[in-house]
Design a protein around this motif. Structure first.
Motif, PDB file in Angstrom:
ATOM      1  N   ASP A 130       0.862  -1.180   0.000  1.00 11.13           N
ATOM      2  CA  ASP A 130       0.000   0.000   0.000  1.00 11.13           C
ATOM      3  C   ASP A 130       0.902   1.235   0.000  1.00 11.13           C
ATOM      4  OD1 ASP A 130      -2.010   1.843   0.191  1.00 11.13           O
ATOM      5  OD2 ASP A 130      -2.761   1.181   2.145  1.00 11.13           O
ATOM      6  N   CYS A 133       0.316   5.115   2.333  1.00 11.03           N
ATOM      7  CA  CYS A 133      -0.791   4.555   3.109  1.00 11.03           C
ATOM      8  C   CYS A 133      -1.189   5.397   4.309  1.00 11.03           C
ATOM      9  CB  CYS A 133      -0.433   3.154   3.577  1.00 11.03           C
ATOM     10  SG  CYS A 133       0.938   3.123   4.759  1.00 11.03           S
ATOM     11  N   GLY A 136      -1.988   3.853   7.892  1.00  6.29           N
ATOM     12  CA  GLY A 136      -2.186   2.424   7.678  1.00  6.29           C
ATOM     13  C   GLY A 136      -3.600   1.921   7.835  1.00  6.29           C
ATOM     14  N   HIS A 138      -6.107   1.532   5.707  1.00  6.83           N
ATOM     15  CA  HIS A 138      -6.503   0.544   4.701  1.00  6.83           C
ATOM     16  C   HIS A 138      -5.665  -0.729   4.804  1.00  6.83           C
ATOM     17  CE1 HIS A 138      -8.310   4.110   2.457  1.00  6.83           C
ATOM     18  NE2 HIS A 138      -9.315   3.313   2.737  1.00  6.83           N
ATOM     19  N   CYS A 139      -4.449  -0.629   5.323  1.00 11.03           N
ATOM     20  CA  CYS A 139      -3.635  -1.833   5.534  1.00 11.03           C
ATOM     21  C   CYS A 139      -4.346  -2.798   6.474  1.00 11.03           C
ATOM     22  CB  CYS A 139      -2.267  -1.471   6.100  1.00 11.03           C
ATOM     23  SG  CYS A 139      -1.240  -0.473   5.006  1.00 11.03           S
ATOM     24  N   GLY A 152       2.746  -1.374   4.150  1.00  4.60           N
ATOM     25  CA  GLY A 152       2.443  -0.005   3.743  1.00  4.60           C
ATOM     26  C   GLY A 152       3.706   0.826   3.773  1.00  4.60           C
ATOM     27  N   ASP A 154       4.997   5.017   3.776  1.00  2.00           N
ATOM     28  CA  ASP A 154       4.655   6.434   3.823  1.00  2.00           C
ATOM     29  C   ASP A 154       5.807   7.169   4.487  1.00  2.00           C
ATOM     30  OD1 ASP A 154       3.396   9.069   4.684  1.00  2.00           O
ATOM     31  OD2 ASP A 154       1.732   8.112   3.637  1.00  2.00           O
TER      32      ASP A 154
END
Length: 325
Positions: A130, A133, A136, A138-139, A152, A154
């Motif tokens: 991801d 992300c 996180g 959505h992880c 993820g 970022d």
């Protein structure tokens, strides 16, 4: 005392044919979490370390990110947890429910997930990346959909600490991690992931073709790309390139029409690119809350014409594209 730790992930990478990445990853993580580079990071890590240990009896990741209940701790402990979590304001992606503390984030990211999920190849047993992300959210939902492991990335250290605050209560053993990296930090031509998400990232990239190629190089042959981005209405070839800000954001570069994006995906070698969802962003989905107390979408739109941004551009519309490598 909770600290940021990636031991589980480093061992796992050796088991999923990413041992070469595991060799350089500790140095990358150290650079991404450098307190010399990010002056506020020491304070955020101190907040993480203060979180009390609570026995979590129930975790729900399928229909929400709900970790624990109020029965797991007393009111004093819950008040302490909430106070510490709020030291990391703003919380942008969510919502989260931590021992019945509702982290009411700026974005209703669960709404986006509900729009995206029906159009994906089944995530069960997949290795997932991801990109961009955030903290996180959505992880965790990917893990709830059955993913084997979710990574993820970022570059924002605030988001990394927020993620580890959530993982403190969920448990370090969960196969989900968020790394302080950008996609440019990944080894070239990994060709390792079954599904790669890029949601809310594309319009922040100065070179759209390079981003599509970077994403493609992370996917195994036949792997699926899920790309969500701002778009404009229009025909093939239509693109908005804001000269100044867009919705008060100064790092927005390319807003294509849906047909243009599909053309770009084809040009970069993706198979069967298609748009699966188009949705205007509303002030119910993105807004200020107790957990994000700054300007948000209501302030980014023209007060006299909400179909336009304050700069006069078309108001935000987001589309989800799916394609295979």
């Amino acid at each position: 005392m909770t600290q940021i730790n990636y031991d589980y992930l480093l061992h796992a990478l050796e088991d999923i044919a990413l041992a070469d990445w595991a060799k350089i990853l500790p140095e990358q993580i150290a650079a991404g979490l450098s307190e010399k580079r990010y002056g506020d990071l020491a304070g955020w890590k101190a907040s993480l370390a203060k979180l009390p240990s609570v026995s979590t009896q129930h975790i729900e990741l399928t229909d929400a990110v709900r970790i624990g209940t109020s029965d797991d701790c007393d009111e004093t402990t819950r008040a302490t947890i909430k106070s510490i979590l709020q030291e990391l304001i703003p919380w942008r992606k969510g919502p989260y429910f931590i021992h019945d503390i509702h982290i009411d984030t700026e974005w209703r990211s669960d709404w986006k997930w509900d729009r995206v999920l029906p159009h994906l190849a089944p995530l069960k047993d997949r290795l997932i990346l991801d990109v961009g992300c955030g903290n996180g959210y959505h992880c965790w939902r990917m893990l709830g959909a059955g993913a084997k492991r979710v990574i993820g990335i970022d570059p924002s250290p605030r988001f990394i600490v927020q993620f580890h605050m959530i993982k403190h209560f969920a448990g370090a053993h969960h196969p989900v991690d968020v790394l302080p990296l950008g996609i440019e930090d990944l080894p070239e031509k990994l060709h390792a992931f079954d599904t790669v998400f890029s949601m809310g990232v594309f319009y922040h990239r100065r070179s759209p073709m390079d981003h599509l190629l970077e994403l493609k190089n992370t996917l195994r042959p036949g792997g699926q790309l899920v790309l969500e981005t701002l778009v404009i209405e229009g025909e093939s070839g239509d693109v908005l390139v804001p000269e100044g800000r867009y919705g008060m954001m100064n790092n927005v570069w390319f807003l294509p029409s849906c047909d243009t994006m599909i053309s770009w995906l084809r040009k970069m070698g993706y198979q069967n690119p298609r748009v699966v969802d188009i949705c205007p962003t509303t002030t119910e989905e993105q807004r200020a809350t107790e957990w994000m107390r700054f300007h948000s979408l209501p302030e980014f739109l023209d007060p006299n014409n909400p179909q336009r941004t304050v700069e006069g551009h078309p108001a935000p519309i987001r589309a989800v594209f799916v394609a295979e490598a």
